[in-house]
Write a protein that holds these residues in place. Structure first.
Motif, mmCIF file in Angstrom:
data_model
loop_
_atom_site.group_PDB
_atom_site.id
_atom_site.type_symbol
_atom_site.label_atom_id
_atom_site.label_comp_id
_atom_site.label_asym_id
_atom_site.label_seq_id
_atom_site.Cartn_x
_atom_site.Cartn_y
_atom_site.Cartn_z
ATOM 1 N N LEU A 63 0.835 -1.209 0.000
ATOM 2 C CA LEU A 63 0.000 0.000 0.000
ATOM 3 C C LEU A 63 0.866 1.254 0.000
ATOM 4 O O LEU A 63 0.569 2.227 -0.687
ATOM 5 N N SER A 92 -2.120 5.599 -4.974
ATOM 6 C CA SER A 92 -3.556 5.464 -5.189
ATOM 7 C C SER A 92 -4.043 4.141 -4.605
ATOM 8 O O SER A 92 -3.251 3.258 -4.294
ATOM 9 N N PRO A 93 -5.330 4.034 -4.456
ATOM 10 C CA PRO A 93 -5.890 2.873 -3.765
ATOM 11 C C PRO A 93 -5.663 1.573 -4.524
ATOM 12 O O PRO A 93 -5.560 1.569 -5.749
ATOM 13 N N ARG A 133 -9.998 1.974 4.477
ATOM 14 C CA ARG A 133 -10.817 1.411 3.418
ATOM 15 C C ARG A 133 -11.625 2.521 2.775
ATOM 16 O O ARG A 133 -12.222 3.339 3.474
ATOM 17 N N LEU A 134 -11.637 2.560 1.467
ATOM 18 C CA LEU A 134 -12.463 3.529 0.761
ATOM 19 C C LEU A 134 -13.721 2.818 0.281
ATOM 20 O O LEU A 134 -13.677 1.996 -0.639
ATOM 21 N N PHE A 140 -8.330 0.059 -0.852
ATOM 22 C CA PHE A 140 -7.621 0.431 0.371
ATOM 23 C C PHE A 140 -6.438 1.331 0.065
ATOM 24 O O PHE A 140 -5.815 1.223 -0.982
ATOM 25 N N VAL A 141 -6.141 2.209 1.001
ATOM 26 C CA VAL A 141 -4.928 3.036 0.915
ATOM 27 C C VAL A 141 -4.192 2.981 2.245
ATOM 28 O O VAL A 141 -4.797 2.773 3.291
#
Lengths: 137, 137
Positions: free
Chosen positions: A22, A27-28, A64-65, A71-72
């Motif tokens: 990560l 970016s995610p 978590r998006l 995820f980032v």
DNA sequence: ATCTGCTATGTTATGACATTACGGTGTTGC
DNA sequence: GCAACACCGTAATGTCATAACATAGCAGAT
């Protein structure tokens, strides 16, 4: 686990691998993206990634998006930011900015008090185009 | 389509079916939940539901809850609320409350101006326990 | 009337995200 | 020892969402 409550968490092998992946990406990444990048390191199944992600998110080292199912890494791994964190997601370049806004947090708290709602968790995600991508256009 | 821009939208059959299903339920439904309830009406495939949902969401008659991957009817179908809408989701009873907060909207606008981010869409969802479920406990 | 363009529809197959179930390993503490 | 616990590995499955393709109906223009 050796309960160091203050400094660096001691991460397990899988957790470290996932977090490094990560961190290597601005970016995610989806769990399956992460998995693909870690096959060389011996990971084979989604669950290995999801388990690590659960812990990292719980520790505040990753986020978590929800609107992306991705995820980032936390932008500021030191600070274990508490309270509300918002995310600005650029739909052009994919980059994600974290922001914390106390006014918004207060405002939500007021709404919750007024309605009797007890807040456990807040998701705030804005989608759009970041400054760099705007001037590039 | 017959371009009535002001009063009730004229919905197609599938759109009507999906909207009625959402309206009959106070808590969110996934696309597949909806599909299951509409098999009797002749729907067979996820895409039929997703297409209807896309339109309904675009018209403001339904909302997508990102943190749930599910959908609800708009609480106030008349008002085609513009601007920011937040959702309070009770994790106990599943009920969803909509709220609109201008202070938060302004605050986000300020943040966007300052950073040069152009906002296309905002997701705000809070999870917790609603007043009724709290006193029930 | 027919052609064209647009919207909606129906169906199959597939892709993408996430969890359940089960069993094994290693460490801690009684 | 062995019970409790956290982590790990694997297979299978479940859930959410879209791609690709084919068809039907309805406008307006020629």
């Amino acid at each position: 686990m050796a309960h160091t409550h203050d400094g660096a968490h001691d991460l397990t092998r899988n957790q470290s691998l996932v977090l490094e992946t990560l961190n290597a990406q601005p970016s995610p990444l989806s769990a399956y993206d992460i998995l693909d990048r870690l096959r060389g390191a011996g990971l084979r199944a989604p669950l290995q990634v999801y388990r690590a992600l659960d812990k990292l998110v719980a520790m505040g080292l990753a986020h978590r998006l929800e609107s992306l199912n991705a995820f980032v890494a936390c932008a500021d791994a030191q600070c274990h930011r508490k309270g509300l964190i918002g995310f600005a997601i650029c739909e052009n370049c994919g980059r994600v900015d974290e922001f914390a806004d106390e006014v918004i947090e207060t405002q939500l708290g007021t709404w919750a008090d007024r309605t009797g709602f007890s807040i456990k968790q807040t998701t705030m995600e804005i989608r759009g185009r970041c400054a760099l991508c705007r001037e590039a256009a």
